[in-house]
Design a protein around this motif. Structure first.
Motif, PDB file in Angstrom:
ATOM      1  N   ALA A   1     -67.991   9.206  93.677  1.00 50.73           N
ATOM      2  CA  ALA A   1     -68.078   9.981  92.430  1.00 50.73           C
ATOM      3  C   ALA A   1     -67.711  11.447  92.686  1.00 50.73           C
ATOM      4  CB  ALA A   1     -69.483   9.867  91.839  1.00 50.73           C
ATOM      5  N   GLY A   2     -68.169  11.978  93.816  1.00 47.65           N
ATOM      6  CA  GLY A   2     -67.881  13.378  94.154  1.00 47.65           C
ATOM      7  C   GLY A   2     -66.388  13.603  94.361  1.00 47.65           C
ATOM      8  N   ASN A   3     -65.729  12.649  95.031  1.00 47.58           N
ATOM      9  CA  ASN A   3     -64.292  12.774  95.249  1.00 47.58           C
ATOM     10  C   ASN A   3     -63.518  12.719  93.940  1.00 47.58           C
ATOM     11  OD1 ASN A   3     -62.930  12.899  98.040  1.00 47.58           O
ATOM     12  ND2 ASN A   3     -64.776  11.667  98.403  1.00 47.58           N
ATOM     13  N   ILE A   4     -63.960  11.861  93.041  1.00 47.35           N
ATOM     14  CA  ILE A   4     -63.252  11.742  91.759  1.00 47.35           C
ATOM     15  C   ILE A   4     -63.468  13.006  90.922  1.00 47.35           C
ATOM     16  CG2 ILE A   4     -63.143  10.415  89.601  1.00 47.35           C
ATOM     17  CD1 ILE A   4     -63.854   7.934  91.353  1.00 47.35           C
ATOM     18  N   GLY A   5     -64.698  13.502  90.935  1.00 48.66           N
ATOM     19  CA  GLY A   5     -65.008  14.740  90.197  1.00 48.66           C
ATOM     20  C   GLY A   5     -64.242  15.927  90.761  1.00 48.66           C
TER      21      GLY A   5
ATOM     22  N   ALA B   1     -50.967  14.308  87.356  1.00 52.40           N
ATOM     23  CA  ALA B   1     -51.824  14.032  88.511  1.00 52.40           C
ATOM     24  C   ALA B   1     -50.977  13.345  89.567  1.00 52.40           C
ATOM     25  CB  ALA B   1     -52.999  13.142  88.100  1.00 52.40           C
ATOM     26  N   LEU B   2     -51.456  13.399  90.809  1.00 48.15           N
ATOM     27  CA  LEU B   2     -50.670  12.861  91.929  1.00 48.15           C
ATOM     28  C   LEU B   2     -51.471  11.861  92.732  1.00 48.15           C
ATOM     29  CD1 LEU B   2     -49.737  16.384  92.429  1.00 48.15           C
ATOM     30  CD2 LEU B   2     -47.947  14.800  93.076  1.00 48.15           C
ATOM     31  N   VAL B   3     -50.776  10.837  93.226  1.00 48.63           N
ATOM     32  CA  VAL B   3     -51.358   9.898  94.190  1.00 48.63           C
ATOM     33  C   VAL B   3     -50.343   9.723  95.311  1.00 48.63           C
ATOM     34  CG1 VAL B   3     -52.291   7.598  94.573  1.00 48.63           C
ATOM     35  CG2 VAL B   3     -52.560   8.655  92.349  1.00 48.63           C
ATOM     36  N   PHE B   4     -50.826   9.785  96.552  1.00 45.95           N
ATOM     37  CA  PHE B   4     -49.933   9.655  97.704  1.00 45.95           C
ATOM     38  C   PHE B   4     -50.253   8.382  98.481  1.00 45.95           C
ATOM     39  CE2 PHE B   4     -50.257  14.237  96.868  1.00 45.95           C
ATOM     40  CZ  PHE B   4     -48.913  14.534  96.687  1.00 45.95           C
ATOM     41  N   GLN B   5     -49.488   8.175  99.563  1.00 45.14           N
ATOM     42  CA  GLN B   5     -49.681   6.989 100.406  1.00 45.14           C
ATOM     43  C   GLN B   5     -51.084   6.977 101.022  1.00 45.14           C
ATOM     44  OE1 GLN B   5     -46.541   6.537 103.247  1.00 45.14           O
ATOM     45  NE2 GLN B   5     -47.613   4.943 104.376  1.00 45.14           N
ATOM     46  N   GLN B   6     -51.550   8.134 101.451  1.00 51.26           N
ATOM     47  CA  GLN B   6     -52.907   8.245 101.981  1.00 51.26           C
ATOM     48  C   GLN B   6     -53.822   8.754 100.866  1.00 51.26           C
ATOM     49  OE1 GLN B   6     -53.569   7.046 104.868  1.00 51.26           O
ATOM     50  NE2 GLN B   6     -51.420   6.730 105.408  1.00 51.26           N
TER      51      GLN B   6
ATOM     52  N   ARG C   1     -58.065   3.038  95.494  1.00 46.91           N
ATOM     53  CA  ARG C   1     -58.597   2.951  94.128  1.00 46.91           C
ATOM     54  C   ARG C   1     -59.284   4.271  93.752  1.00 46.91           C
ATOM     55  NH1 ARG C   1     -59.652  -2.586  91.922  1.00 46.91           N
ATOM     56  NH2 ARG C   1     -58.513  -3.918  93.338  1.00 46.91           N
ATOM     57  N   VAL C   2     -60.002   4.861  94.712  1.00 48.05           N
ATOM     58  CA  VAL C   2     -60.660   6.154  94.439  1.00 48.05           C
ATOM     59  C   VAL C   2     -59.597   7.215  94.138  1.00 48.05           C
ATOM     60  CG1 VAL C   2     -62.183   7.960  95.336  1.00 48.05           C
ATOM     61  CG2 VAL C   2     -62.620   5.560  95.927  1.00 48.05           C
ATOM     62  N   ALA C   3     -58.517   7.185  94.924  1.00 52.53           N
ATOM     63  CA  ALA C   3     -57.451   8.176  94.695  1.00 52.53           C
ATOM     64  C   ALA C   3     -56.861   8.012  93.290  1.00 52.53           C
ATOM     65  CB  ALA C   3     -56.365   8.026  95.755  1.00 52.53           C
ATOM     66  N   ILE C   4     -56.702   6.762  92.866  1.00 45.27           N
ATOM     67  CA  ILE C   4     -56.162   6.528  91.515  1.00 45.27           C
ATOM     68  C   ILE C   4     -57.181   6.977  90.464  1.00 45.27           C
ATOM     69  CG2 ILE C   4     -55.466   4.721  89.877  1.00 45.27           C
ATOM     70  CD1 ILE C   4     -54.177   3.269  92.245  1.00 45.27           C
ATOM     71  N   ALA C   5     -58.462   6.682  90.704  1.00 48.29           N
ATOM     72  CA  ALA C   5     -59.503   7.112  89.759  1.00 48.29           C
ATOM     73  C   ALA C   5     -59.561   8.640  89.668  1.00 48.29           C
ATOM     74  CB  ALA C   5     -60.861   6.550  90.189  1.00 48.29           C
ATOM     75  N   ARG C   6     -59.415   9.302  90.816  1.00 47.58           N
ATOM     76  CA  ARG C   6     -59.423  10.771  90.831  1.00 47.58           C
ATOM     77  C   ARG C   6     -58.289  11.305  89.952  1.00 47.58           C
ATOM     78  NH1 ARG C   6     -58.646  12.790  96.693  1.00 47.58           N
ATOM     79  NH2 ARG C   6     -56.602  11.924  96.252  1.00 47.58           N
ATOM     80  N   ALA C   7     -57.143  10.629  90.023  1.00 46.08           N
ATOM     81  CA  ALA C   7     -56.013  11.047  89.182  1.00 46.08           C
ATOM     82  C   ALA C   7     -56.281  10.733  87.705  1.00 46.08           C
ATOM     83  CB  ALA C   7     -54.739  10.342  89.654  1.00 46.08           C
ATOM     84  N   LEU C   8     -56.815   9.538  87.423  1.00 47.22           N
ATOM     85  CA  LEU C   8     -57.045   9.129  86.026  1.00 47.22           C
ATOM     86  C   LEU C   8     -58.065  10.019  85.331  1.00 47.22           C
ATOM     87  CD1 LEU C   8     -57.278   5.234  86.179  1.00 47.22           C
ATOM     88  CD2 LEU C   8     -55.399   6.627  85.279  1.00 47.22           C
ATOM     89  N   ALA C   9     -59.079  10.465  86.099  1.00 49.37           N
ATOM     90  CA  ALA C   9     -60.140  11.275  85.499  1.00 49.37           C
ATOM     91  C   ALA C   9     -59.567  12.542  84.860  1.00 49.37           C
ATOM     92  CB  ALA C   9     -61.190  11.628  86.554  1.00 49.37           C
TER      93      ALA C   9
END
Ligand SMILES: Nc1ncnc2c1ncn2[C@@H]1O[C@H](COP(=O)(O)OP(=O)(O)OP(=O)(O)O)[C@@H](O)[C@H]1O
Ligand SMILES: [Mg+2]
Length: 280
Positions: free
Chosen positions: A99-103, A84-89, A150-158
């Motif tokens: 929840a929708g973004n993470i899903g 999974a990836l997380v970027f600066q933005q 945090r949402v971006a990290i959660a999206r990756a962790l999911a």
């Protein structure tokens, strides 16, 4: 929190002899690296040295010009479902709530489809993990920069990644939020059993977070030096060990500069800086 972690088991990522060029100009050359389970490896280097290019090649977003890449022992031909990836933005979709973004991160083509209940559970666990339980129905416009990240990290962790590729994920945040996120990241690695390949140009961030630091230099990008970080966490509780490692890193840079033509090494040699933006 425990200090030194032994990272055993088969590597998550292995790269050997990686080279890459843009329009015939070499940007990366002869890069070998390994990331082991639950290990945080930092790619530390100045702006333009090739960190993002290397991350994209290792994540399978770009094809390597030269070399071999293996993810969980298999040759890579593109992004792996366990990465999974997380970027600066944060890159959130404004019309979806948290929840929708993470899903949404579970809906990529190369991701195996999940039954609805499992998908819902994964999203809920990821929201809790990053401390956004109260904000599951908030929209991106209602979030601070730190919350969005945090949402971006959660999206990756999911996605339950074996390896999280993170390209300067905290560099747009204020210093206090950034420090909180660095702690969160190290805690998540323990709890979610993921490894992280973290790009940064901040020496302090590398020492605070990494199990291993790989110092890169540019033109073309390569790995200059590697350090294991044996300092127990939290790292800032041992300022002497922290300062010693930082001086070691700066000494390696000074040595590298001494071997460069004068024009590159004579500018900006203020050793107290922690960002490498002034170093080529
Ligand atoms: N799409 C592109 N086309 C041509 N050259 C590029 C492209 N992207 C990056 N480069 C060049 O490749 C080199 C490495 O760029 P890269 O973005 O990987 O550096 P970086 O270490 O991530 O820098 P920063 O810290 O500023 O993000 C730079 O010289 C850059 O100008
Ligand atoms: Mg970059």
């Amino acid at each position: 929190m425990s200090g030194v972690t032994l990272h055993q088991g088969a590597p998550v990522l292995e790269a050997c002899g990686i080279g890459f060029s843009y329009a015939g100009k070499p940007v990366l050359t002869g890069i070998d690296l390994v990331v082991r389970p639950r290990e945080i490896v930092c790619l530390l280097g100045a702006s333009g040295c090739g960190k993002s290019t290397l991350l994209k090649v290792l994540a399978g977003l770009s094809n390597a010009g030269d070399g071999e890449r293996r993810f969980l022992g298999e040759p890579m031909s593109g992004p792996h479902p366990r990465s999974a990836l997380v970027f600066q933005q944060a890159g959130l979709l404004p019309w979806l709530d948290v929840a929708g973004n993470i899903g949404f991160g579970l809906d990529f083509k190369h991701q195996p489809a999940l039954p609805a209940e499992q998908r819902r559970r994964r999203v809920a666990q990821a929201i809790e993990a990053v401390g956004l339980g109260e904000h599951a129905r908030a929209f991106p416009a209602q979030l601070s920069g730190g919350m969005a990240q945090r949402v971006a990290i959660a999206r990756a962790l999911a996605r339950q990644p074996a390896l999280l590729f993170a390209d300067e994920p905290f560099s747009a945040l204020d210093a206090i939020t950034r420090a909180e996120m660095q702690v969160l990241l190290t805690e998540l690695v323990q709890r979610w059993h993921t490894a992280v390949l973290l790009v940064t140009h901040d020496i302090d961030e590398a020492i605070l977070t990494a199990d291993r630091i790989l110092l890169m230099s540019g033109s073309p990008g390569r790995i200059l030096h590697e350090w294991e970080v044996p300092i127990p966490r939290p790292r800032d509780a041992d300022p002497q060990a922290f300062a010693e490692l930082k001086l070691d890193i700066l000494a390696a840079l000074r040595q590298h500069h001494a071997n460069l033509p004068q024009t590159a090494s004579s500018e900006n040699n203020n050793e107290t800086r922690t960002s490498l933006d002034h170093v080529r």
